[in-house]
Design an enzyme around this catalytic site. Structure first.
Site, PDB file in Angstrom:
ATOM      1  N   ARG A  16       0.840  -1.322  -0.156  1.00 55.04           N
ATOM      2  CA  ARG A  16      -0.052   0.145   0.164  1.00 55.04           C
ATOM      3  C   ARG A  16       0.858   1.378  -0.176  1.00 55.04           C
ATOM      4  O   ARG A  16       0.510   2.283  -0.853  1.00 55.04           O
ATOM      5  CB  ARG A  16      -0.922  -0.083   1.194  1.00 55.04           C
ATOM      6  CG  ARG A  16      -1.896   1.103   1.177  1.00 55.04           C
ATOM      7  CD  ARG A  16      -2.919   0.778   2.281  1.00 55.04           C
ATOM      8  NE  ARG A  16      -3.963   2.393   2.278  1.00 55.04           N
ATOM      9  CZ  ARG A  16      -4.079   3.090   3.370  1.00 55.04           C
ATOM     10  NH1 ARG A  16      -3.373   2.509   4.316  1.00 55.04           N
ATOM     11  NH2 ARG A  16      -4.739   3.903   3.416  1.00 55.04           N
ATOM     12  N   HIS A  26       0.579   4.122  -2.821  1.00 54.88           N
ATOM     13  CA  HIS A  26       0.333   5.647  -2.460  1.00 54.88           C
ATOM     14  C   HIS A  26       1.442   6.498  -3.234  1.00 54.88           C
ATOM     15  O   HIS A  26       1.176   7.611  -3.284  1.00 54.88           O
ATOM     16  CB  HIS A  26       0.189   5.789  -0.883  1.00 54.88           C
ATOM     17  CG  HIS A  26      -1.313   5.522  -0.525  1.00 54.88           C
ATOM     18  ND1 HIS A  26      -2.182   5.992   0.313  1.00 54.88           N
ATOM     19  CD2 HIS A  26      -2.213   4.304  -0.779  1.00 54.88           C
ATOM     20  CE1 HIS A  26      -3.301   5.611   0.470  1.00 54.88           C
ATOM     21  NE2 HIS A  26      -3.332   4.437  -0.287  1.00 54.88           N
ATOM     22  N   ASP A  27       2.676   6.087  -2.849  1.00 49.74           N
ATOM     23  CA  ASP A  27       3.786   6.722  -3.359  1.00 49.74           C
ATOM     24  C   ASP A  27       3.710   7.043  -4.871  1.00 49.74           C
ATOM     25  O   ASP A  27       3.735   8.107  -5.329  1.00 49.74           O
ATOM     26  CB  ASP A  27       5.101   6.027  -3.088  1.00 49.74           C
ATOM     27  CG  ASP A  27       6.454   6.883  -3.516  1.00 49.74           C
ATOM     28  OD1 ASP A  27       6.401   8.221  -3.042  1.00 49.74           O
ATOM     29  OD2 ASP A  27       7.016   6.471  -4.073  1.00 49.74           O
ATOM     30  N   HIS A  50      -5.386  -5.879  -2.603  1.00 48.11           N
ATOM     31  CA  HIS A  50      -6.229  -6.142  -1.510  1.00 48.11           C
ATOM     32  C   HIS A  50      -6.410  -7.775  -1.001  1.00 48.11           C
ATOM     33  O   HIS A  50      -6.981  -8.166   0.305  1.00 48.11           O
ATOM     34  CB  HIS A  50      -7.537  -5.728  -1.613  1.00 48.11           C
ATOM     35  CG  HIS A  50      -7.607  -4.187  -1.562  1.00 48.11           C
ATOM     36  ND1 HIS A  50      -8.693  -3.265  -2.018  1.00 48.11           N
ATOM     37  CD2 HIS A  50      -6.724  -3.098  -1.338  1.00 48.11           C
ATOM     38  CE1 HIS A  50      -8.416  -2.062  -2.038  1.00 48.11           C
ATOM     39  NE2 HIS A  50      -7.180  -2.079  -1.659  1.00 48.11           N
ATOM     40  N   PRO A  98      -7.169   7.356  -4.879  1.00 51.65           N
ATOM     41  CA  PRO A  98      -8.340   6.568  -4.750  1.00 51.65           C
ATOM     42  C   PRO A  98      -8.792   6.488  -3.406  1.00 51.65           C
ATOM     43  O   PRO A  98      -8.136   6.343  -2.311  1.00 51.65           O
ATOM     44  CB  PRO A  98      -7.937   5.257  -5.386  1.00 51.65           C
ATOM     45  CG  PRO A  98      -6.893   5.476  -6.401  1.00 51.65           C
ATOM     46  CD  PRO A  98      -6.166   6.746  -5.436  1.00 51.65           C
ATOM     47  N   ASN A 102      -3.496   9.333   3.725  1.00 57.49           N
ATOM     48  CA  ASN A 102      -2.400   8.467   3.932  1.00 57.49           C
ATOM     49  C   ASN A 102      -2.277   8.156   5.567  1.00 57.49           C
ATOM     50  O   ASN A 102      -1.316   7.582   5.683  1.00 57.49           O
ATOM     51  CB  ASN A 102      -1.153   9.136   3.421  1.00 57.49           C
ATOM     52  CG  ASN A 102      -1.093   9.342   1.872  1.00 57.49           C
ATOM     53  OD1 ASN A 102      -1.403   8.377   1.159  1.00 57.49           O
ATOM     54  ND2 ASN A 102      -0.469  10.397   1.349  1.00 57.49           N
TER      55      ASN A 102
END
Length: 328
Positions: A65, A69-70, A191, A161, A94
């Protein structure tokens, strides 16, 4: 007929393999970038991730994750790792990210072996691959050669997102990064080893409509399980597995859960309600079969290579940080 099927399967494999090499070559990164300048870099990262994984297997999902996100903000440049009051990691989107200490640990050891050579961005990319492998998922050659970014702002994370995004919004956010609808569904498959807090989906259980009913797309049997795990008015920070029945194994069961109405996040369950994403979920869940359909593990490896080259900085762009949490 049988020979035709075999030929198509071989062609599919060649296209898949060629696709990875094209992606690598086009972005200025390549597998084995540090083979002469820091030959032990990848093994050091792998060993470090394994040590942390052995202490806590859920850290694998945290690293995956963190990498995602990066890459979605400023590209894959380790901007998420910077510490500071207005840094990217402090965005509300975040909050709850994990794995920072794993990357810092690996960076410390790599610096001891090869000072000023290996970027934090590459360490994070390698660590995310190792996290998948340790979770019994696929492996792939990680293209390296990224440099660390010089900007990290919490305001830039506004377009990440979210669990409440419609499929249309999800598709647009991925398209903005050069990722297709198939990439979207494939990468959401991460996920399979993920977790989330009750606070991010409890509205689906008790107050989804104006009359206070639950989200009708949740299967009735799973609804009662989720309500038991996340009681109304309970601890919103309690964590729940995103892949019912297979939390620690990287496999395709996540897609079977989406198919059966057992997805935890609304954005995940919505993938079954849109024709363009449903067809991909069906393929990975084994609901339909097609000669040209990639298996989830192979498709995920390919999508991760593609994701890892989003907005990368190479050559003289950016820097090689001395520590991952601060600019030089």
């Amino acid at each position: 007929m049988a020979m035709g099927i075999v030929f198509k399967a071989i062609l599919q494999f060649l296209v898949y393999s060629l696709g990875i090499f094209v992606l690598v070559g086009a972005q200025g990164t390549k597998v084995g970038f540090y083979s002469s300048t820091c030959p032990k870099a990848e093994s050091i990262v792998t060993s470090t991730v394994k040590t942390h994984f052995n202490a806590d297997q859920t850290i694998a999902a945290g690293l995956l994750r963190l990498f995602f996100h990066d890459c979605f903000v400023q590209g894959c440049d380790a901007s998420i790792l910077i510490t500071g009051p207005s840094a990217e990691k402090n965005s509300l989107t975040n909050l709850g990210l994990r794995g920072f200490e794993v990357v810092e640990d690996a960076k410390t050891q790599v610096e001891a072996a090869c000072p000023g050579v290996v970027s934090c961005a590459d360490i994070l990319a390698l660590a995310s691959r190792d996290a998948v492998v340790l979770s019994k998922g696929p492996t792939w050659g990680v293209p390296t050669g990224r440099r660390d970014g010089l900007v990290s702002s919490s305001s830039d994370a506004a377009n990440l997102p979210t669990p409440a995004d419609s499929v249309t919004v999800q598709k647009q956010k991925f398209a903005d990064k050069g990722l297709t609808t198939e990439d979207l569904v494939t990468l959401v498959g991460a996920h399979t080893i993920g977790q989330t807090d009750c606070q991010f989906f409890s509205y689906r259980l008790y107050n989804f409509t104006t009359t206070g009913n639950a989200d009708p797309t949740i299967s009735s049997s799973y609804l009662s399980q989720l309500q038991s795990l996340c009681p109304s008015g309970g601890d919103g920070s309690k964590r729940v597995a995103l892949d019912k029945g297979s939390q620690l194994n990287f496999d395709d069961s996540f897609f079977k859960n989406v198919r059966d109405g057992n997805a935890v996040l609304e954005s995940d369950q919505r993938l079954w309600g849109d024709a363009s994403t449903k067809s991909v979920v069906q393929k990975y869940a084994g609901t339909i079969r097609g000669v040209l359909g990639l298996r989830f593990d192979l498709a995920f490896a390919k999508a991760m290579v593609k994701l890892s080259n989003v907005g990368v900085k190479t050559g003289s762009d950016g820097e090689i940080r001395k520590v991952c949490s601060a600019f030089n």
